[in-house]
Motif scaffolding. Structure first.
Motif, PDB file in Angstrom:
ATOM      1  N   LYS A 179       0.600  -1.329   0.205  1.00  0.00           N
ATOM      2  CA  LYS A 179       0.111   0.139  -0.003  1.00  0.00           C
ATOM      3  C   LYS A 179       0.441   0.808   0.037  1.00  0.00           C
ATOM      4  O   LYS A 179       0.559   2.211  -0.828  1.00  0.00           O
ATOM      5  N   ASP A 180       1.737   1.368   1.039  1.00  0.00           N
ATOM      6  CA  ASP A 180       2.774   2.649   0.935  1.00  0.00           C
ATOM      7  C   ASP A 180       3.890   2.801  -0.654  1.00  0.00           C
ATOM      8  O   ASP A 180       4.147   4.161  -1.035  1.00  0.00           O
ATOM      9  N   LEU A 181       4.081   1.555  -1.282  1.00  0.00           N
ATOM     10  CA  LEU A 181       4.885   1.885  -2.289  1.00  0.00           C
ATOM     11  C   LEU A 181       3.743   2.524  -3.638  1.00  0.00           C
ATOM     12  O   LEU A 181       3.848   2.751  -3.944  1.00  0.00           O
ATOM     13  N   LEU A 182       2.697   1.943  -3.505  1.00  0.00           N
ATOM     14  CA  LEU A 182       2.134   1.947  -4.124  1.00  0.00           C
ATOM     15  C   LEU A 182       1.543   4.255  -3.578  1.00  0.00           C
ATOM     16  O   LEU A 182       1.384   4.431  -4.828  1.00  0.00           O
ATOM     17  N   GLU A 183       0.613   3.722  -3.279  1.00  0.00           N
ATOM     18  CA  GLU A 183       0.765   5.413  -2.935  1.00  0.00           C
ATOM     19  C   GLU A 183       1.821   6.117  -2.770  1.00  0.00           C
ATOM     20  O   GLU A 183       1.721   7.949  -3.237  1.00  0.00           O
ATOM     21  N   SER A 184       3.069   6.054  -2.431  1.00  0.00           N
ATOM     22  CA  SER A 184       4.113   6.640  -2.602  1.00  0.00           C
ATOM     23  C   SER A 184       4.126   7.532  -4.340  1.00  0.00           C
ATOM     24  O   SER A 184       5.460   8.338  -4.417  1.00  0.00           O
ATOM     25  N   PHE A 185       3.731   6.897  -5.149  1.00  0.00           N
ATOM     26  CA  PHE A 185       3.733   7.149  -6.033  1.00  0.00           C
ATOM     27  C   PHE A 185       2.216   7.618  -7.142  1.00  0.00           C
ATOM     28  O   PHE A 185       2.250   7.473  -7.948  1.00  0.00           O
ATOM     29  N   GLY A 186       1.765   7.700  -5.540  1.00  0.00           N
ATOM     30  CA  GLY A 186       0.422   8.528  -6.652  1.00  0.00           C
ATOM     31  C   GLY A 186      -0.413   7.652  -6.891  1.00  0.00           C
ATOM     32  O   GLY A 186      -1.723   8.261  -7.115  1.00  0.00           O
ATOM     33  N   GLY A 187      -0.776   6.066  -6.496  1.00  0.00           N
ATOM     34  CA  GLY A 187      -1.347   5.447  -6.870  1.00  0.00           C
ATOM     35  C   GLY A 187      -2.863   5.143  -5.956  1.00  0.00           C
ATOM     36  O   GLY A 187      -2.488   5.083  -4.447  1.00  0.00           O
ATOM     37  N   GLU A 188      -3.983   4.063  -6.456  1.00  0.00           N
ATOM     38  CA  GLU A 188      -5.011   4.254  -5.692  1.00  0.00           C
ATOM     39  C   GLU A 188      -5.234   3.011  -5.598  1.00  0.00           C
ATOM     40  O   GLU A 188      -5.746   2.811  -7.527  1.00  0.00           O
ATOM     41  N   ILE A 189      -6.239   2.227  -4.899  1.00  0.00           N
ATOM     42  CA  ILE A 189      -7.345   1.370  -5.157  1.00  0.00           C
ATOM     43  C   ILE A 189      -8.564   1.826  -5.391  1.00  0.00           C
ATOM     44  O   ILE A 189      -8.888   2.436  -4.669  1.00  0.00           O
ATOM     45  N   VAL A 190      -9.126   1.527  -6.619  1.00  0.00           N
ATOM     46  CA  VAL A 190     -10.290   2.177  -7.284  1.00  0.00           C
ATOM     47  C   VAL A 190     -11.703   1.628  -6.697  1.00  0.00           C
ATOM     48  O   VAL A 190     -12.774   2.504  -6.477  1.00  0.00           O
ATOM     49  N   GLY A 191     -11.451   0.590  -6.137  1.00  0.00           N
ATOM     50  CA  GLY A 191     -12.580  -0.091  -6.257  1.00  0.00           C
ATOM     51  C   GLY A 191     -12.684  -1.464  -7.110  1.00  0.00           C
ATOM     52  O   GLY A 191     -11.354  -2.189  -7.436  1.00  0.00           O
ATOM     53  N   THR A 192     -13.561  -2.108  -7.541  1.00  0.00           N
ATOM     54  CA  THR A 192     -13.642  -3.904  -7.722  1.00  0.00           C
ATOM     55  C   THR A 192     -14.432  -3.845  -9.436  1.00  0.00           C
ATOM     56  O   THR A 192     -15.806  -3.427  -9.003  1.00  0.00           O
ATOM     57  N   GLU A 193     -14.062  -4.477 -10.097  1.00  0.00           N
ATOM     58  CA  GLU A 193     -14.662  -5.156 -11.184  1.00  0.00           C
ATOM     59  C   GLU A 193     -14.286  -6.361 -12.019  1.00  0.00           C
ATOM     60  O   GLU A 193     -13.855  -7.065 -11.079  1.00  0.00           O
ATOM     61  N   GLU A 232      -9.470  -6.927  -8.315  1.00  0.00           N
ATOM     62  CA  GLU A 232      -9.267  -5.029  -7.561  1.00  0.00           C
ATOM     63  C   GLU A 232      -8.623  -4.123  -8.858  1.00  0.00           C
ATOM     64  O   GLU A 232      -7.898  -4.106 -10.294  1.00  0.00           O
ATOM     65  N   VAL A 233      -8.793  -3.451  -8.768  1.00  0.00           N
ATOM     66  CA  VAL A 233      -9.301  -2.135 -10.463  1.00  0.00           C
ATOM     67  C   VAL A 233      -7.904  -0.874  -9.696  1.00  0.00           C
ATOM     68  O   VAL A 233      -8.088  -0.490  -8.310  1.00  0.00           O
ATOM     69  N   VAL A 234      -6.677  -0.917  -9.751  1.00  0.00           N
ATOM     70  CA  VAL A 234      -5.987  -0.023  -9.412  1.00  0.00           C
ATOM     71  C   VAL A 234      -5.093   1.099 -10.194  1.00  0.00           C
ATOM     72  O   VAL A 234      -4.783   0.683 -11.495  1.00  0.00           O
ATOM     73  N   LYS A 235      -5.095   2.690 -10.400  1.00  0.00           N
ATOM     74  CA  LYS A 235      -4.373   3.243 -11.635  1.00  0.00           C
ATOM     75  C   LYS A 235      -3.400   4.149 -10.264  1.00  0.00           C
ATOM     76  O   LYS A 235      -3.534   3.942  -9.080  1.00  0.00           O
ATOM     77  N   LEU A 236      -2.735   4.443 -11.566  1.00  0.00           N
ATOM     78  CA  LEU A 236      -1.279   4.867 -10.691  1.00  0.00           C
ATOM     79  C   LEU A 236      -0.945   5.289 -12.683  1.00  0.00           C
ATOM     80  O   LEU A 236      -0.661   5.179 -13.614  1.00  0.00           O
ATOM     81  N   MET A 237      -0.671   7.421 -12.064  1.00  0.00           N
ATOM     82  CA  MET A 237       0.094   8.133 -13.257  1.00  0.00           C
ATOM     83  C   MET A 237      -0.617   7.550 -14.625  1.00  0.00           C
ATOM     84  O   MET A 237       0.347   7.138 -15.856  1.00  0.00           O
ATOM     85  N   GLY A 238      -1.875   7.526 -15.261  1.00  0.00           N
ATOM     86  CA  GLY A 238      -2.451   7.268 -15.840  1.00  0.00           C
ATOM     87  C   GLY A 238      -3.076   5.995 -16.523  1.00  0.00           C
ATOM     88  O   GLY A 238      -3.070   5.626 -17.649  1.00  0.00           O
ATOM     89  N   ALA A 239      -2.550   4.821 -15.674  1.00  0.00           N
ATOM     90  CA  ALA A 239      -2.277   3.461 -16.478  1.00  0.00           C
ATOM     91  C   ALA A 239      -3.063   2.850 -14.798  1.00  0.00           C
ATOM     92  O   ALA A 239      -3.484   3.434 -14.790  1.00  0.00           O
ATOM     93  N   THR A 240      -3.739   2.035 -15.719  1.00  0.00           N
ATOM     94  CA  THR A 240      -4.974   1.146 -14.513  1.00  0.00           C
ATOM     95  C   THR A 240      -4.594  -0.569 -14.673  1.00  0.00           C
ATOM     96  O   THR A 240      -4.628  -0.766 -15.744  1.00  0.00           O
ATOM     97  N   CYS A 241      -5.119  -1.185 -14.197  1.00  0.00           N
ATOM     98  CA  CYS A 241      -4.722  -2.111 -13.721  1.00  0.00           C
ATOM     99  C   CYS A 241      -6.472  -3.488 -13.146  1.00  0.00           C
ATOM    100  O   CYS A 241      -6.259  -3.050 -11.999  1.00  0.00           O
ATOM    101  N   TRP A 242      -6.608  -4.351 -13.859  1.00  0.00           N
ATOM    102  CA  TRP A 242      -7.385  -4.754 -13.287  1.00  0.00           C
ATOM    103  C   TRP A 242      -6.736  -6.204 -13.222  1.00  0.00           C
ATOM    104  O   TRP A 242      -6.184  -7.007 -13.760  1.00  0.00           O
ATOM    105  N   ILE A 243      -7.103  -6.357 -11.713  1.00  0.00           N
ATOM    106  CA  ILE A 243      -5.517  -7.768 -10.693  1.00  0.00           C
ATOM    107  C   ILE A 243      -6.559  -8.817 -10.201  1.00  0.00           C
ATOM    108  O   ILE A 243      -7.457  -8.506  -8.895  1.00  0.00           O
ATOM    109  N   TYR A 244      -6.787  -9.845 -10.303  1.00  0.00           N
ATOM    110  CA  TYR A 244      -7.597 -11.177  -9.688  1.00  0.00           C
ATOM    111  C   TYR A 244      -6.562 -11.987  -9.023  1.00  0.00           C
ATOM    112  O   TYR A 244      -5.310 -12.623  -9.558  1.00  0.00           O
ATOM    113  N   ASP A 245      -6.648 -11.902  -7.727  1.00  0.00           N
ATOM    114  CA  ASP A 245      -5.447 -12.601  -6.680  1.00  0.00           C
ATOM    115  C   ASP A 245      -4.374 -12.882  -7.706  1.00  0.00           C
ATOM    116  O   ASP A 245      -2.916 -13.119  -7.718  1.00  0.00           O
ATOM    117  N   GLY A 246      -3.379 -11.542  -7.815  1.00  0.00           N
ATOM    118  CA  GLY A 246      -2.213 -11.178  -8.326  1.00  0.00           C
ATOM    119  C   GLY A 246      -2.014 -11.231  -9.222  1.00  0.00           C
ATOM    120  O   GLY A 246      -0.901 -11.188 -10.330  1.00  0.00           O
TER     121      GLY A 246
END
Length: 354
Positions: A122-136, A144-158
């Protein structure tokens, strides 16, 4: 630009990987994913893995089209990458060239509890201005939907099932079209192909990731013995170092990581995208920085201190402050590219309060 997009995507994935259990990249033991690539890069990507991602094979066939300032360029790729037993191999099958080496920071979370791993991610993600925005849902799997620096990833169990990045007009989209969980994967899948001219990267990786204590393990402290010096473990308690690093909060620095690597401790912090701060602890028996010859020695708050310049792996000089903790036979080393004066370095060290 393509490399920047890859870096952003990797940071997103790292947040989840750190949160997994020890020695696991994915929370799924084995599997296979097929991706469709779209945007400026079109094509396919296939991924197989076993042993929770510690063995993996990735193959990409793509065509990248870039238009900038009225010019158009096209790049065809047919690449594979393999991870097995803590080693990696990557190969360009068009040019029959590649790289191989050891994966750095494999034991970064070995001494952490599950809660500490999740907090570090969580600290690593936040240090670069990222955030978890929800689930889809992707292919019926809740991600888990994660956003960072203009990129978005949809991640399931890694496992990343979808990613979208658009940076400076360059768009890259990867969408899973097939996802097999816990499918059987032959061990032969993780055998590097022959006929590739692999360049060994271990030397460069050691220079980049060897640890802050390596500053005391160079020719400046050589006694004429050609064999590598074994580092003496630091006596300062790691739990105390970890508590101080985790509690550090000053001047908008964000913690990236704290680790214990073979008896030498390190913590990394960032301020914005360019400012960095590293603090480490090493035994005084591993070398005396006075031998470097360009340090000012003085006393601060009752402790012997040394301030000067150290050369990094690019031969650039960075500001360094070294504080001696005689009761623990330990040096605390502070290095930063964003701090320019001795007074500022001392202020940072005071904030840590070792």
């Amino acid at each position: 630009m393509k490399q920047l997009i890859l870096i952003v995507t990797c940071l997103l994935m790292t947040h989840v990987a750190i949160s997994q259990q020890k020695s696991q990249i994915y929370a799924i033991k084995s599997g296979h994913v097929e991706y469709q690539l779209s945007g400026n890069t079109t094509g396919t990507k296939s991924v197989w893995w076993d042993n929770y991602g510690n063995s993996s094979f990735t193959e990409t066939k793509s065509l990248s089209v870039t238009k900038m300032f009225g010019f158009k360029s096209e790049t065809k790729t047919h690449d594979i990458s393999i991870i097995k037993g803590g080693k990696f191999w990557s190969a360009n099958l068009i040019e029959n060239t590649g790289q191989k080496g050891t994966i750095p920071f494999q034991d970064i979370t070995d001494n952490m509890t599950d809660a500490e791993k999740k907090k570090m991610g969580k600290d690593l993600l936040e240090s670069f201005g990222g955030e978890i925005v929800g689930t889809e849902y992707v292919l019926g799997n809740q991600c888990e939907v994660v956003k960072l620096m203009g990129a978005t990833c949809w991640i399931y169990d890694g496992v990343t099932l979808k990613s979208e990045a658009k940076i400076l007009g360059i768009e890259a989209i990867e969408t899973a079209t097939k996802f097999d969980k816990n499918s059987s994967v032959s061990s032969s899948k993780f055998t590097p192909p022959s006929g590739i001219d692999y360049e060994d990267q271990d030397k460069y990786q050691q220079e980049m990731f060897g640890g802050m204590s390596d500053a005391f393990n160079d020719d400046a402290y050589d006694d004429g013995d050609d064999e590598a010096m074994d580092l003496v473990p630091v006596k300062y308690p790691y739990e105390k170092f970890q508590k101080i690093a985790n509690g550090f909060s000053y001047d908008n620095y964000r913690k990236l990581m704290v680790m214990n690597s073979e008896g030498a401790y390190s913590a990394m912090f960032m301020k914005g995208m360019n400012g960095n701060l590293a603090v480490s602890a090493t035994s005084r028996q591993n070398g005396n920085p006075d031998h470097e010859g360009n340090f000012e020695t003085f006393t601060h708050s009752g402790k012997k201190c040394m301030y000067g310049k150290m050369k990094d792996d690019e031969d650039d000089e960075v500001n360094s402050l070294i504080v001696e903790l005689s009761n623990y036979d330990t040096y605390i080393i502070l290095i930063s590219n964003s701090v320019q004066t001795k007074a500022e370095m001392l202020q940072l060290m005071d904030e840590f309060n070792f």
